[in-house]
Design a protein around this motif. Structure first.
Motif, mmCIF file in Angstrom:
data_model
loop_
_atom_site.group_PDB
_atom_site.id
_atom_site.type_symbol
_atom_site.label_atom_id
_atom_site.label_comp_id
_atom_site.label_asym_id
_atom_site.label_seq_id
_atom_site.Cartn_x
_atom_site.Cartn_y
_atom_site.Cartn_z
ATOM 1 N N ARG A 88 -99.448 20.136 -36.151
ATOM 2 C CA ARG A 88 -99.349 19.156 -37.233
ATOM 3 C C ARG A 88 -98.362 19.622 -38.295
ATOM 4 O O ARG A 88 -97.743 18.802 -38.991
ATOM 5 C CB ARG A 88 -100.721 18.881 -37.841
ATOM 6 N N ILE A 89 -98.205 20.951 -38.451
ATOM 7 C CA ILE A 89 -97.232 21.479 -39.415
ATOM 8 C C ILE A 89 -95.825 21.315 -38.869
ATOM 9 O O ILE A 89 -94.895 20.950 -39.605
ATOM 10 C CB ILE A 89 -97.537 22.946 -39.750
ATOM 11 N N VAL A 90 -95.642 21.584 -37.575
ATOM 12 C CA VAL A 90 -94.321 21.407 -36.952
ATOM 13 C C VAL A 90 -93.827 19.986 -37.185
ATOM 14 O O VAL A 90 -92.701 19.765 -37.642
ATOM 15 C CB VAL A 90 -94.388 21.724 -35.443
ATOM 16 N N SER A 91 -94.668 19.001 -36.876
ATOM 17 C CA SER A 91 -94.247 17.606 -37.055
ATOM 18 C C SER A 91 -94.181 17.229 -38.531
ATOM 19 O O SER A 91 -93.316 16.446 -38.935
ATOM 20 C CB SER A 91 -95.185 16.668 -36.307
ATOM 21 N N GLY A 92 -95.082 17.790 -39.342
ATOM 22 C CA GLY A 92 -95.091 17.460 -40.762
ATOM 23 C C GLY A 92 -93.848 17.914 -41.505
ATOM 24 O O GLY A 92 -93.430 17.284 -42.473
ATOM 25 N N LEU A 93 -93.244 19.003 -41.050
ATOM 26 C CA LEU A 93 -92.030 19.513 -41.674
ATOM 27 C C LEU A 93 -90.802 18.655 -41.370
ATOM 28 O O LEU A 93 -89.841 18.620 -42.142
ATOM 29 C CB LEU A 93 -91.739 20.935 -41.182
ATOM 30 N N ALA A 94 -90.837 17.977 -40.210
ATOM 31 C CA ALA A 94 -89.621 17.390 -39.652
ATOM 32 C C ALA A 94 -89.469 15.908 -39.966
ATOM 33 O O ALA A 94 -90.457 15.189 -40.148
ATOM 34 C CB ALA A 94 -89.615 17.594 -38.138
ATOM 35 N N ARG A 95 -88.233 15.469 -39.988
ATOM 36 C CA ARG A 95 -87.975 14.038 -40.075
ATOM 37 C C ARG A 95 -88.165 13.366 -38.720
ATOM 38 O O ARG A 95 -88.446 12.170 -38.650
ATOM 39 C CB ARG A 95 -86.540 13.805 -40.564
ATOM 40 N N ALA A 96 -87.968 14.130 -37.667
ATOM 41 C CA ALA A 96 -88.124 13.590 -36.323
ATOM 42 C C ALA A 96 -88.595 14.696 -35.398
ATOM 43 O O ALA A 96 -88.316 15.866 -35.618
ATOM 44 C CB ALA A 96 -86.805 13.005 -35.818
ATOM 45 N N VAL A 97 -89.336 14.307 -34.345
ATOM 46 C CA VAL A 97 -89.789 15.231 -33.312
ATOM 47 C C VAL A 97 -89.151 14.817 -31.996
ATOM 48 O O VAL A 97 -89.292 13.657 -31.578
ATOM 49 C CB VAL A 97 -91.320 15.234 -33.183
ATOM 50 N N VAL A 98 -88.463 15.761 -31.359
ATOM 51 C CA VAL A 98 -87.817 15.506 -30.078
ATOM 52 C C VAL A 98 -88.576 16.276 -28.996
ATOM 53 O O VAL A 98 -88.678 17.500 -29.067
ATOM 54 C CB VAL A 98 -86.338 15.935 -30.081
ATOM 55 N N VAL A 99 -89.108 15.557 -28.009
ATOM 56 C CA VAL A 99 -89.780 16.181 -26.876
ATOM 57 C C VAL A 99 -88.766 16.335 -25.758
ATOM 58 O O VAL A 99 -88.240 15.345 -25.248
ATOM 59 C CB VAL A 99 -90.982 15.338 -26.410
ATOM 60 N N VAL A 100 -88.481 17.573 -25.401
ATOM 61 C CA VAL A 100 -87.459 17.829 -24.386
ATOM 62 C C VAL A 100 -88.058 17.774 -22.987
ATOM 63 O O VAL A 100 -87.540 17.084 -22.108
ATOM 64 C CB VAL A 100 -86.769 19.183 -24.640
ATOM 65 N N GLU A 101 -89.123 18.477 -22.753
ATOM 66 C CA GLU A 101 -89.878 18.406 -21.509
ATOM 67 C C GLU A 101 -91.348 18.598 -21.844
ATOM 68 O O GLU A 101 -91.686 19.438 -22.681
ATOM 69 C CB GLU A 101 -89.457 19.498 -20.518
ATOM 70 N N ALA A 102 -92.208 17.823 -21.195
ATOM 71 C CA ALA A 102 -93.640 17.960 -21.446
ATOM 72 C C ALA A 102 -94.418 17.321 -20.312
ATOM 73 O O ALA A 102 -94.044 16.243 -19.832
ATOM 74 C CB ALA A 102 -94.031 17.294 -22.773
ATOM 75 N N ALA A 103 -95.480 17.978 -19.898
ATOM 76 C CA ALA A 103 -96.365 17.403 -18.904
ATOM 77 C C ALA A 103 -97.154 16.255 -19.522
ATOM 78 O O ALA A 103 -97.147 16.050 -20.740
ATOM 79 C CB ALA A 103 -97.302 18.472 -18.360
ATOM 80 N N ILE B 206 -99.332 16.301 -28.079
ATOM 81 C CA ILE B 206 -100.167 16.338 -29.288
ATOM 82 C C ILE B 206 -99.277 16.323 -30.521
ATOM 83 O O ILE B 206 -99.535 15.598 -31.492
ATOM 84 C CB ILE B 206 -101.075 17.583 -29.282
ATOM 85 N N THR B 207 -98.196 17.111 -30.481
ATOM 86 C CA THR B 207 -97.259 17.126 -31.607
ATOM 87 C C THR B 207 -96.637 15.752 -31.809
ATOM 88 O O THR B 207 -96.479 15.286 -32.942
ATOM 89 C CB THR B 207 -96.162 18.175 -31.366
ATOM 90 N N ALA B 208 -96.279 15.091 -30.704
ATOM 91 C CA ALA B 208 -95.692 13.755 -30.803
ATOM 92 C C ALA B 208 -96.676 12.766 -31.417
ATOM 93 O O ALA B 208 -96.296 11.935 -32.257
ATOM 94 C CB ALA B 208 -95.244 13.281 -29.425
ATOM 95 N N ARG B 209 -97.947 12.831 -31.019
ATOM 96 C CA ARG B 209 -98.948 11.935 -31.591
ATOM 97 C C ARG B 209 -99.131 12.219 -33.083
ATOM 98 O O ARG B 209 -99.293 11.293 -33.891
ATOM 99 C CB ARG B 209 -100.295 12.107 -30.880
#
Length: 372
Positions: free
Chosen positions: A221-236, A243-246
């Motif tokens: 939640r901190i990773v996403s909270g810091l950012a203007r955008a979240v980029v998922v490169v690869e994920a199962a 979870i970060t994307a949600r």
């Protein structure tokens, strides 16, 4: 044998910071409860003094706040590690992170605190990433850095580590699940040292804490909270990156994903996000374009003063109404308040009591649930 004397507190400001640390480290005091207690009582010292009474009103006898020696020990460990303390209401606290409902009251940091004031993009993905995924993470991180963005990630193996390494020259922030002085995984010790020297490492957790499974969603939640955008490169299909994307969606951030081959399970999560409306990423220009259209999340309203304390039978009735509407699946706190048709301040007050009692738990993203 005489006990070793504790280091005296040298100023009122230092005493307040020490009391704040004791408050957030006290049992069952999470970010939301910490903020509410501070708003109600005006200082950490007053909040600490009131906390046993709050716990007693919730039916908890013999409640004790975090002992002074515990907080002093954490302070000493931070000094030994060269870590700086940054509180939610202090200059330099990341403005976007401060807007989320469960913003960490305290961040320990090592490295260049100035990076926290710059615009950030989060790059996250699989630990067992493919060679193409690692290559994409490198290219995106380097290009975003050259465009002036700080790359933030979680210091995990795979995509995280590749993104940090590629962005070292321009600026990168690593959010750790354990204490800022505990490197996990150990194989990233060299990278972590470079980030402390040329970037910034941060954590909300106590110094010396070895991370466990429950700490990683809190980090996300901190990773996403810091950012203007979240980029998922690869994920199962089921992964921490999703979870970060949600979390990012809940926080009002832009979510983007790199597409992958449908036969590769490591691409399933990213492909799923794209099907659900995430922006498809081919190169850094797609990310920068999406950020240009993103809207910052609205700042959460400040807690309002509570009405006078009600009789015990009324309190019990409200507790029953809250618990009847909660189960193991987290629900948004604002939805709970709407369902109850009670004043927000009233519900928030009883949620604090129930949290201290251990009958509910706060989950990342402003969610509430009953412990399983």
């Amino acid at each position: 044998m005489r006990a070793k004397a504790q280091k005296p507190v040298s100023s009122p400001a230092e005493a307040e910071r020490l009391d704040r640390l004791r408050l957030i480290r006290s049992r069952r005091v999470g970010p939301a409860t910490w903020r509410r207690l501070m708003a109600e009582h005006g200082s950490a010292a007053e909040a600490l003094a009131a906390l046993p009474g709050v716990a007693a009103a919730a039916g908890i006898e013999g409640y004790e706040v975090c002992p002074l020696p515990v907080a002093l020990k954490e302070m000493a460990a931070a000094r030994a590690a060269g870590a700086a303390m940054l509180w939610l209401d202090e200059p330099g606290y990341p403005s976007l992170l401060a807007q989320i409902a469960d913003a960490p009251p305290l961040l320990w940091l090592q490295g260049d605190a100035g990076l926290l004031a710059r615009p950030m993009v989060a790059l996250v993905g699989a630990r067992n990433a493919s060679s193409l995924g690692l290559r994409m993470a490198r290219k995106l991180a380097a290009a975003l850095g050259e465009a002036g963005y700080v790359v933030v990630s979680g210091l995990a193996r795979g995509i995280d580590a590749e993104a940090h390494a590629a962005a070292l020259g321009q600026g990168t922030v690593a959010v750790q699940a354990g204490g800022v002085d505990v490197i996990y995984p150990a194989e990233n010790a060299g990278l972590a040292a470079e980030i402390a020297a040329r970037g910034c490492r941060i954590s909300e957790q106590p110094m010396g804490l070895v991370p466990q499974a429950r700490h990683f969603p809190l980090r996300n939640r901190i990773v996403s909270g810091l950012a203007r955008a979240v980029v998922v490169v690869e994920a199962a299909a089921r992964s921490g990156s999703l979870i970060t994307a949600r979390e990012a969606l809940d926080q009002g951030r832009e979510v983007l994903a790199v597409p992958g081959h449908p036969f590769d399970p490591r691409a399933a999560g990213g492909n799923q996000l794209i099907r659900e409306g995430a922006t498809l990423v081919r190169h850094a220009a797609d990310v920068i374009e999406a950020i240009g259209t993103a809207r910052p999340a609205a700042r959460s309203p400040e807690p309002q003063p509570d009405p006078p304390r009600r009789p015990l039978y009324e309190i019990s009735a409200v507790h029953s109404q809250i618990l009847d509407r909660l189960g193991p699946v987290p629900v948004p706190e604002d939805q709970l308040i709407r369902d109850l048709s009670l004043p927000a301040g009233r519900v928030a007050q009883e949620l604090v009591a129930l949290e201290l009692e251990g009958r509910i738990q706060r989950d990342p993203g402003g969610l509430v649930s009953r412990p399983g």
